[in-house]
Design an enzyme around this catalytic site. Structure first.
Site, PDB file in Angstrom:
ATOM      1  N   ASP A   1       0.851  -1.189   0.000  1.00  0.00           N
ATOM      2  CA  ASP A   1       0.000   0.000   0.000  1.00  0.00           C
ATOM      3  C   ASP A   1       0.888   1.241   0.000  1.00  0.00           C
ATOM      4  O   ASP A   1       2.105   1.142   0.100  1.00  0.00           O
ATOM      5  CB  ASP A   1      -0.972  -0.017   1.175  1.00  0.00           C
ATOM      6  CG  ASP A   1      -0.266  -0.007   2.523  1.00  0.00           C
ATOM      7  OD1 ASP A   1       0.956   0.226   2.564  1.00  0.00           O
ATOM      8  OD2 ASP A   1      -0.940  -0.238   3.537  1.00  0.00           O
TER       9      ASP A   1
ATOM     10  N   GLY B 145       1.028   3.811   2.094  1.00  0.00           N
ATOM     11  CA  GLY B 145       1.332   4.446   3.368  1.00  0.00           C
ATOM     12  C   GLY B 145       0.332   5.506   3.761  1.00  0.00           C
ATOM     13  O   GLY B 145       0.305   5.962   4.903  1.00  0.00           O
TER      14      GLY B 145
ATOM     15  N   PHE C 149      -3.032   5.518   4.195  1.00  0.00           N
ATOM     16  CA  PHE C 149      -4.043   5.203   5.209  1.00  0.00           C
ATOM     17  C   PHE C 149      -3.435   5.227   6.606  1.00  0.00           C
ATOM     18  O   PHE C 149      -4.030   5.763   7.544  1.00  0.00           O
ATOM     19  CB  PHE C 149      -4.670   3.837   4.930  1.00  0.00           C
ATOM     20  CG  PHE C 149      -5.715   3.444   5.943  1.00  0.00           C
ATOM     21  CD1 PHE C 149      -6.989   3.980   5.882  1.00  0.00           C
ATOM     22  CD2 PHE C 149      -5.413   2.556   6.970  1.00  0.00           C
ATOM     23  CE1 PHE C 149      -7.947   3.632   6.828  1.00  0.00           C
ATOM     24  CE2 PHE C 149      -6.360   2.210   7.917  1.00  0.00           C
ATOM     25  CZ  PHE C 149      -7.629   2.745   7.846  1.00  0.00           C
TER      26      PHE C 149
ATOM     27  N   ASP D 171      -2.451   8.465  -1.558  1.00  0.00           N
ATOM     28  CA  ASP D 171      -3.772   9.084  -1.577  1.00  0.00           C
ATOM     29  C   ASP D 171      -4.138   9.560  -0.189  1.00  0.00           C
ATOM     30  O   ASP D 171      -3.508   9.194   0.795  1.00  0.00           O
ATOM     31  CB  ASP D 171      -4.822   8.076  -2.072  1.00  0.00           C
ATOM     32  CG  ASP D 171      -4.995   6.906  -1.106  1.00  0.00           C
ATOM     33  OD1 ASP D 171      -3.975   6.442  -0.558  1.00  0.00           O
ATOM     34  OD2 ASP D 171      -6.127   6.443  -0.909  1.00  0.00           O
TER      35      ASP D 171
ATOM     36  N   GLY E  35     -11.104   4.133   0.821  1.00  0.00           N
ATOM     37  CA  GLY E  35     -11.992   4.964   1.612  1.00  0.00           C
ATOM     38  C   GLY E  35     -13.336   4.344   1.923  1.00  0.00           C
ATOM     39  O   GLY E  35     -14.265   5.034   2.341  1.00  0.00           O
TER      40      GLY E  35
ATOM     41  N   ASP F  37      -8.140  -7.101   0.781  1.00  0.00           N
ATOM     42  CA  ASP F  37      -7.177  -7.347   1.858  1.00  0.00           C
ATOM     43  C   ASP F  37      -7.762  -6.856   3.166  1.00  0.00           C
ATOM     44  O   ASP F  37      -8.615  -5.960   3.181  1.00  0.00           O
ATOM     45  CB  ASP F  37      -5.861  -6.607   1.597  1.00  0.00           C
ATOM     46  CG  ASP F  37      -5.947  -5.150   2.029  1.00  0.00           C
ATOM     47  OD1 ASP F  37      -5.443  -4.826   3.128  1.00  0.00           O
ATOM     48  OD2 ASP F  37      -6.541  -4.332   1.305  1.00  0.00           O
TER      49      ASP F  37
ATOM     50  N   CYS G  50     -14.077 -27.451   7.656  1.00  0.00           N
ATOM     51  CA  CYS G  50     -12.838 -26.806   7.224  1.00  0.00           C
ATOM     52  C   CYS G  50     -11.762 -27.849   6.934  1.00  0.00           C
ATOM     53  O   CYS G  50     -11.642 -28.858   7.656  1.00  0.00           O
ATOM     54  CB  CYS G  50     -12.350 -25.840   8.306  1.00  0.00           C
ATOM     55  SG  CYS G  50     -10.814 -24.983   7.884  1.00  0.00           S
TER      56      CYS G  50
ATOM     57  N   CYS H 108      -8.435 -27.180   6.880  1.00  0.00           N
ATOM     58  CA  CYS H 108      -7.113 -26.674   7.256  1.00  0.00           C
ATOM     59  C   CYS H 108      -6.384 -27.610   8.208  1.00  0.00           C
ATOM     60  O   CYS H 108      -6.985 -28.497   8.845  1.00  0.00           O
ATOM     61  CB  CYS H 108      -7.219 -25.268   7.863  1.00  0.00           C
ATOM     62  SG  CYS H 108      -7.734 -25.208   9.590  1.00  0.00           S
TER      63      CYS H 108
ATOM     64  N   CYS I 153      -7.872 -27.688  11.823  1.00  0.00           N
ATOM     65  CA  CYS I 153      -9.105 -28.449  12.008  1.00  0.00           C
ATOM     66  C   CYS I 153      -8.900 -29.948  11.805  1.00  0.00           C
ATOM     67  O   CYS I 153      -9.674 -30.758  12.313  1.00  0.00           O
ATOM     68  CB  CYS I 153     -10.189 -27.918  11.070  1.00  0.00           C
ATOM     69  SG  CYS I 153     -10.785 -26.274  11.550  1.00  0.00           S
TER      70      CYS I 153
ATOM     71  N   HIS J 203      -6.112 -20.996  11.028  1.00  0.00           N
ATOM     72  CA  HIS J 203      -7.470 -21.400  10.634  1.00  0.00           C
ATOM     73  C   HIS J 203      -8.218 -20.254   9.958  1.00  0.00           C
ATOM     74  O   HIS J 203      -8.846 -20.450   8.905  1.00  0.00           O
ATOM     75  CB  HIS J 203      -8.269 -21.878  11.838  1.00  0.00           C
ATOM     76  CG  HIS J 203      -9.743 -21.944  11.570  1.00  0.00           C
ATOM     77  ND1 HIS J 203     -10.334 -22.972  10.857  1.00  0.00           N
ATOM     78  CD2 HIS J 203     -10.746 -21.055  11.852  1.00  0.00           C
ATOM     79  CE1 HIS J 203     -11.626 -22.732  10.729  1.00  0.00           C
ATOM     80  NE2 HIS J 203     -11.905 -21.580  11.324  1.00  0.00           N
TER      81      HIS J 203
END
Length: 385
Positions: free
Chosen positions: A94, A96, A98, A148, A218, A268, A306, A308, A311, A337
């Site tokens: 990103d 920076g 935010f 931004d 935003g 994300d 699940c 994973c 689990c 998980h």
């Protein structure tokens, strides 16, 4: 030829959602995709091999944090962010922006850039569009984001308009300052708060600059979900169909599904790792707080549906014991998980798009998870079917 390209594979006949693939210098990943957040060159609690185990195709790094510590020049000397953290798949950084607006102290926003105090030690710093590009070029991420201003929610129309217009001017400066276009692609960020006309104007201005991809920033900053969905419906159709679209900071299951329905390709959020460290985990029937006393003698997995590692091998009772004993393994297993749960959700979303039934999938998932069917807000216990 840009460093990052998008391949549109299929459009869901039921919803218009997009199944695609993003190609980068460090490999390709299928979309819609969720990107785990590695804020400080590490997804908290997870090694690179474990991230591959949960099938993460791309991760995110944070420019603000890496600039402050250990410093972008050090990472450049180490061979770039990929080599520094031993991750050989795609990375998005990103800008920076935010974090400057949400974490830093005593911000002073001017046309030239932002002066701020570090949240770590109070030291004074300045980040401009050009400085953000310098940092991200040094990090060597596959996808860079334009610097931004993320307007707060709520904010008045005049502030949102001035902020959006400055974001466009900063995007122009970012594009001019970007030095490594053959190996890194720079995405523009659509702003405009919750005002549809500003969003549409921002999209128009940025698409004229012909970025390789576009983010929608935003949103998910406190506004109700129905407002976010409305803004997406009025914004994503204005973005090029042959380029990826990224909704920033979104990671709850309902937003991932609803964002995909509205044409978003990338997401994300720190949500799965943050709540995992605090003992909250996703299940196919909604979130649970696994450290609660009622799970002390629950010898079932976190989620029977699940696939994973967690689990397959551990029980709710054991993971609760780890949290109560303050054992680090507990927060690692909950994080593992949660990441796999969201990445598997994205696999299911992509399958539903391919089969032209994403709305059916949404309705089934919401009903089972406990979401209110129209807004995605969790139902109270009395309202659940």
């Amino acid at each position: 030829m840009t460093a990052v390209t998008y391949e549109l594979i299929h459009v869901c006949k039921q919803t218009g959602a997009r199944l695609g693939r993003v190609h980068t210098p460090h490999g390709s990943f299928d979309t819609p995709a969720f990107m785990p957040v590695g804020t400080q060159a590490s997804v908290k609690g997870m090694s690179p091999d474990e991230l591959k185990e949960v099938k993460a195709g791309i991760i995110l790094g944070n420019t603000y944090h890496l600039y402050l510590r250990p410093g972008h020049e050090l990472i450049k000397r180490a061979g770039g962010l990929h080599r520094f953290m031993n991750w050989d798949r795609p990375i998005l950084t990103d800008s920076g922006g935010f974090q400057v607006f949400s974490l830093a102290k005593l911000r002073d926003i001017q046309e030239e850039g932002v002066t701020f105090q570090s949240h770590i030690d109070g030291s004074k710093h300045f980040i401009s569009p050009e400085k953000s590009m310098e940092i991200q070029n040094a990090l060597g991420s596959d996808i860079m984001m334009a610097f931004d201003e993320c307007a707060p929610y709520p904010c008045d129309y005049d502030y949102a308009k001035k902020s959006m217009e400055m974001t466009t001017r900063w995007a122009i400066r970012c594009k001019q300052a970007h030095k490594n276009v053959e190996k890194q692609s720079l995405f523009g960020i659509v702003q405009g708060s919750t005002y549809a006309d500003l969003r549409q104007e921002s999209a128009k201005q940025l698409t004229e600059l012909d970025f390789p991809g576009y983010a929608i920033g935003g949103l998910s900053v406190g506004e109700p979900g129905y407002i976010m969905n409305d803004i997406l419906e009025k914004t994503t159709p204005l973005l090029p169909t042959h380029k990826p679209r990224y909704l920033m900071g979104v990671g709850s299951p309902d937003y991932l599904i609803d964002g995909s329905i509205r044409g978003v390709d990338m997401f994300d959020c720190v949500l799965p790792t943050r709540i995992g460290r605090n003992g909250t985990v996703f299940t196919s029937k909604g979130r649970i707080i696994v450290r609660d006393a009622k799970y002390a003698e629950d010898f079932s997995p976190i989620d029977t549906e699940c696939d994973c590692y967690v689990c397959r091998n551990f029980t709710r009772g054991y993971i609760r014991h780890l949290f109560k004993s303050k054992e680090t393994l507990g927060l690692r297993l909950a994080t593992w998980h949660n990441l796999r749960f969201l990445l598997k959700l994205m696999e299911d979303i992509r399958k539903a798009i391919r089969n032209d039934r994403l709305m059916d999938f949404r309705n089934d998932f919401f009903r089972k998870y406990g979401y209110e069917m129209t807004t995605g807000v969790p139902l109270s216990e009395e309202d659940k079917p």
